[in-house]
Design an enzyme around this catalytic site. Structure first.
Site, PDB file in Angstrom:
ATOM      1  CE  LYS A 173      19.549 -57.962 -13.600  1.00 31.03           C
ATOM      2  NZ  LYS A 173      18.903 -56.639 -13.657  1.00 31.03           N
ATOM      3  CB  SER A 231      12.936 -61.605 -10.669  1.00 30.49           C
ATOM      4  OG  SER A 231      13.961 -61.400 -11.629  1.00 30.49           O
ATOM      5  CD  GLU A 254      10.174 -56.122 -24.232  1.00 27.86           C
ATOM      6  OE1 GLU A 254      10.093 -55.594 -23.115  1.00 27.86           O
ATOM      7  OE2 GLU A 254       9.473 -55.788 -25.200  1.00 27.86           O
ATOM      8  N   GLY A 258       5.817 -60.416 -22.251  1.00 28.97           N
ATOM      9  CA  GLY A 258       6.409 -59.294 -21.522  1.00 28.97           C
ATOM     10  C   GLY A 258       6.943 -58.235 -22.452  1.00 28.97           C
ATOM     11  CG  ASP A 286       7.900 -54.034 -20.234  1.00 29.81           C
ATOM     12  OD1 ASP A 286       8.177 -55.227 -20.447  1.00 29.81           O
ATOM     13  OD2 ASP A 286       8.673 -53.251 -19.652  1.00 29.81           O
ATOM     14  CB  SER A 345      21.613 -61.984 -19.841  1.00 24.83           C
ATOM     15  OG  SER A 345      20.456 -62.804 -19.828  1.00 24.83           O
TER      16      SER A 345
END
Length: 326
Positions: free
Chosen positions: A57, A82, A208, A212, A214, A308
């Site tokens: 990030k 989060s 995913e 979750g 989506d 990640s």
């Protein structure tokens, strides 16, 4: 509907790489003969758990924050997250000599709350199951005159995240497939833009948690689908709906979405610790989990994985990965 002009291009990812050079780490790529034999492929792990703040990030946060005007920087930055984007914005703000206010779920892992505060950010908490973090963040930014940097719905953020995959391909060469976690979609959008721009034949597979899904549902429906707030150990992937910008990229460039269970994520975390000697947080372990559990179909040849992040406290890691994990 089709978007004639994509939000980001390979040139944007390359520009982001130049922007963050010397500030973000160029993270290592690990190999494991044992892993190769288990999955039947040559696997290259891009270890963003060694990035500043312990996750990818920082790339996108710094790329976006460093492009603010002096006047904007003087007023400060706002974000909602989060955990990992929170830390990334907090550190980027500190590097740029400004302040940050971060909206975070009240049940964010303690290690991520502490790290964000440690970088000097002000934290505003909310209930992720009843509150709307976007509305809270936008209202806070408007009230205080802050520049809002969202965790994925921003071209500079998306381009910055794609620099991890760009570095991976630069170091190891052309890949047959790349697997990456999917939350709001910024990392995979940047990854897909980078790797498809370099080699259109590379398969891009998102992963995913089962609770979750989506993005998987949205790609199958051809439109953004909203699900209840996911309850999964992969807190960094607890998204309810894909971002609008990210989905416009991912619906064009992502080849497949694989799903993994929380138990498979724990197994991958344990494997990474015992065989690779690295600590990976649940969200960061989902692509490895998909490979180890065979959830990404038949993946052969040269395969890249974006690991990640590694932001997880010792107590939580032991709880998930110990012999008595639950």
């Amino acid at each position: 509907m089709t978007t004639t002009t994509p939000p980001i291009t390979l040139d944007d990812v390359r520009d982001a790489a130049a922007q963050i050079k010397g500030v973000a780490h160029r993270t290592p790529v690990l190999r494991s003969r044992t892993l190769d034999e288990l999955v039947g492929a040559e696997v290259f792990l891009k270890c963003e758990n060694f990035q500043r703040i312990g996750a990818f990030k920082f790339r996108g946060a710094y790329n976006a924050a460093s492009r603010l005007t002096p006047e904007q920087l003087a007023r400060g930055i706002a974000a909602y997250s989060s955990g990992n984007h929170a830390q990334a914005v907090a550190l980027a703000a500190r590097e740029l000599g400004t302040t940050a206010v971060i909206v975070m779920p009240e049940d964010t892992p303690a290690s991520k709350l502490a790290a964000t505060a440690g970088y000097g950010a002000e934290i505003v908490t909310y209930d992720r199951y009843t509150g709307d973090r976007v509305a809270i963040g936008e209202a806070l930014a408007a009230e205080r005159g802050l520049s809002l940097i969202p965790p994925y719905e921003h071209p500079h953020v998306m381009a910055g995240q794609g620099t991890a995959a760009l570095e991976l391909v630069e170091e190891v060469g052309e890949l047959d497939a790349v697997l990456t976690p999917v939350g709001g979609g910024g990392l995979i959008a940047g990854t897909a833009t980078a790797v498809k721009g370099l080699n259109p034949g590379t398969r891009v597979i998102g992963v995913e948690p089962e609770a979750g899904d989506d993005t998987k549902r949205s790609l199958e429906a051809g439109r953004r689908v909203t699900i209840p707030v996911p309850r999964t150990i992969a807190d960094g992937q607890a998204a309810e709906t894909p971002g609008e910008l990210t989905f416009s990229v991912n619906r064009r460039l992502v080849d497949e979405i694989a799903l993994v269970s929380d138990e498979q994520i724990k197994d991958a975390m344990r494997f990474a610790f015992e065989r690779l000697k690295i600590v990976v947080e649940p969200s960061g372990a989902t692509p490895l989990a998909a490979l180890l559990a065979g959830r990404a179909g038949r993946v052969t040849g040269r395969v890249g994985i974006i690991v990640s992040g590694g932001n997880i406290g010792a107590e939580r890691f032991a709880q998930l990965c110990g012999s008595g994990s639950s």
